[in-house]
Design an enzyme around this catalytic site. Structure first.
Site, short mmCIF file in Angstrom:
data_model
loop_
_atom_site.label_atom_id
_atom_site.label_comp_id
_atom_site.label_asym_id
_atom_site.label_seq_id
_atom_site.Cartn_x
_atom_site.Cartn_y
_atom_site.Cartn_z
N HIS A 91 5.59 -14.13 -10.12
CA HIS A 91 6.75 -13.41 -10.62
C HIS A 91 7.87 -13.52 -9.58
O HIS A 91 7.63 -13.22 -8.40
CB HIS A 91 6.45 -11.92 -10.80
CG HIS A 91 5.44 -11.61 -11.84
ND1 HIS A 91 5.77 -11.26 -13.13
CD2 HIS A 91 4.08 -11.56 -11.77
CE1 HIS A 91 4.66 -11.03 -13.82
NE2 HIS A 91 3.62 -11.20 -13.02
N HIS A 138 0.27 -17.53 -11.96
CA HIS A 138 1.74 -17.51 -12.00
C HIS A 138 2.29 -16.63 -10.89
O HIS A 138 1.65 -15.70 -10.42
CB HIS A 138 2.25 -17.00 -13.35
CG HIS A 138 1.67 -15.69 -13.78
ND1 HIS A 138 0.44 -15.58 -14.38
CD2 HIS A 138 2.15 -14.43 -13.66
CE1 HIS A 138 0.18 -14.32 -14.63
NE2 HIS A 138 1.19 -13.58 -14.19
N ASP A 154 10.74 -14.18 -17.95
CA ASP A 154 9.74 -13.25 -18.49
C ASP A 154 10.38 -12.51 -19.65
O ASP A 154 11.49 -11.99 -19.53
CB ASP A 154 9.31 -12.27 -17.39
CG ASP A 154 8.01 -11.56 -17.74
OD1 ASP A 154 7.94 -10.97 -18.84
OD2 ASP A 154 7.07 -11.58 -16.93
N ILE A 155 9.70 -12.50 -20.81
CA ILE A 155 10.30 -11.85 -21.99
C ILE A 155 10.09 -10.33 -21.98
O ILE A 155 10.58 -9.64 -22.86
CB ILE A 155 9.77 -12.45 -23.32
CG1 ILE A 155 8.24 -12.40 -23.39
CG2 ILE A 155 10.29 -13.88 -23.51
CD1 ILE A 155 7.70 -12.76 -24.78
N GLN A 170 -3.03 -8.08 -14.04
CA GLN A 170 -2.81 -9.44 -14.54
C GLN A 170 -3.07 -9.44 -16.04
O GLN A 170 -4.15 -9.05 -16.49
CB GLN A 170 -3.74 -10.45 -13.85
CG GLN A 170 -3.47 -11.89 -14.29
CD GLN A 170 -4.36 -12.93 -13.61
OE1 GLN A 170 -5.32 -12.57 -12.91
NE2 GLN A 170 -4.06 -14.19 -13.83
P1 AMP Z 1 0.91 -10.64 -15.32
O1 AMP Z 1 0.90 -9.35 -16.11
O2 AMP Z 1 1.08 -10.49 -13.85
O3 AMP Z 1 -0.29 -11.49 -15.72
O4 AMP Z 1 2.19 -11.43 -15.80
C1 AMP Z 1 2.27 -12.09 -17.03
C2 AMP Z 1 3.68 -12.01 -17.47
O5 AMP Z 1 3.85 -12.94 -18.53
C3 AMP Z 1 4.10 -10.64 -18.01
O6 AMP Z 1 5.14 -10.12 -17.22
C4 AMP Z 1 4.56 -10.95 -19.44
O7 AMP Z 1 5.70 -10.23 -19.79
C5 AMP Z 1 4.84 -12.42 -19.38
N1 AMP Z 1 4.71 -13.13 -20.65
C6 AMP Z 1 3.68 -13.10 -21.51
N2 AMP Z 1 3.92 -13.92 -22.55
C7 AMP Z 1 5.13 -14.48 -22.32
C8 AMP Z 1 5.94 -15.43 -23.03
N3 AMP Z 1 5.54 -15.95 -24.19
N4 AMP Z 1 7.13 -15.78 -22.51
C9 AMP Z 1 7.54 -15.24 -21.33
N5 AMP Z 1 6.82 -14.36 -20.61
C10 AMP Z 1 5.63 -13.98 -21.10
#
Ligand code: AMP
Length: 138
Positions: A103, A101, A32-33, A95
């Site tokens: 975590h 996904h 996760d970035i 979300q």
């Molecule tokens: P959620 O908020 O539970 O939908 O989780 C989505 C996650 O995706 C968040 O923690 C973001 O930081 C992560 N995220 C979004 N875009 C990217 C990306 N390009 N690369 C890695 N993580 C990402």
């Protein structure tokens, strides 16, 4: 099935880069970035479904083994105090990406992390190093 306008589908198609930690024919795991804690990873099916309510059962079942594999590697690589597996559905659950996904969230003792943590960009060099360490245990 993947879709055009989804960031995670783009990562699966390698149109957008990621810090990959694991891949098989049905799943992809990457850092996760915006990590809530160091070592925060995501595990996604290579199938576009928005959430738990819409993902087909066979894709869901296949992703559970991948989560276990990645969580085990994170535990071995980073020895966190604990690990939360978090899966959000809908805006009220924070979300932000509408592609199902998991975590994999390493926990520190007394890290104060709450369920709906905010998104803060991480240090990409540090994330790359952690990705390699975790990869080494898969
Ligand atoms: P959620 O908020 O539970 O939908 O989780 C989505 C996650 O995706 C968040 O923690 C973001 O930081 C992560 N995220 C979004 N875009 C990217 C990306 N390009 N690369 C890695 N993580 C990402």
């Amino acid at each position: 099935m993947l879709v055009d306008d989804c960031i995670f589908c783009k990562i699966i198609r390698t149109e957008v880069p990621c810090f990959k930690v694991y891949e098989n024919d049905r799943n992809l795991a990457f850092m996760d970035i915006n990590p809530a804690n160091p070592g925060h990873c995501l595990v996604i099916p290579k199938f576009h479904a928005a959430d738990l309510l819409t993902i087909p059962d066979d894709w869901l079942a296949g992703s559970v083994a991948a989560v276990k594999l990645v969580a085990t590697a994170v535990q071995k690589a980073l020895a966190p105090h604990g690990l939360n597996i978090v899966q959000a559905n809908g805006p009220g659950a924070a979300q932000s990406v509408m592609h199902f996904h998991w975590h994999v969230l390493p926990r520190g003792e007394d890290d104060g992390l709450r369920l709906n943590w905010g998104l803060q960009p991480g240090d990409m060099d540090a994330i790359a190093i952690l990705a390699k360490r975790i990869q080494g245990f898969i």
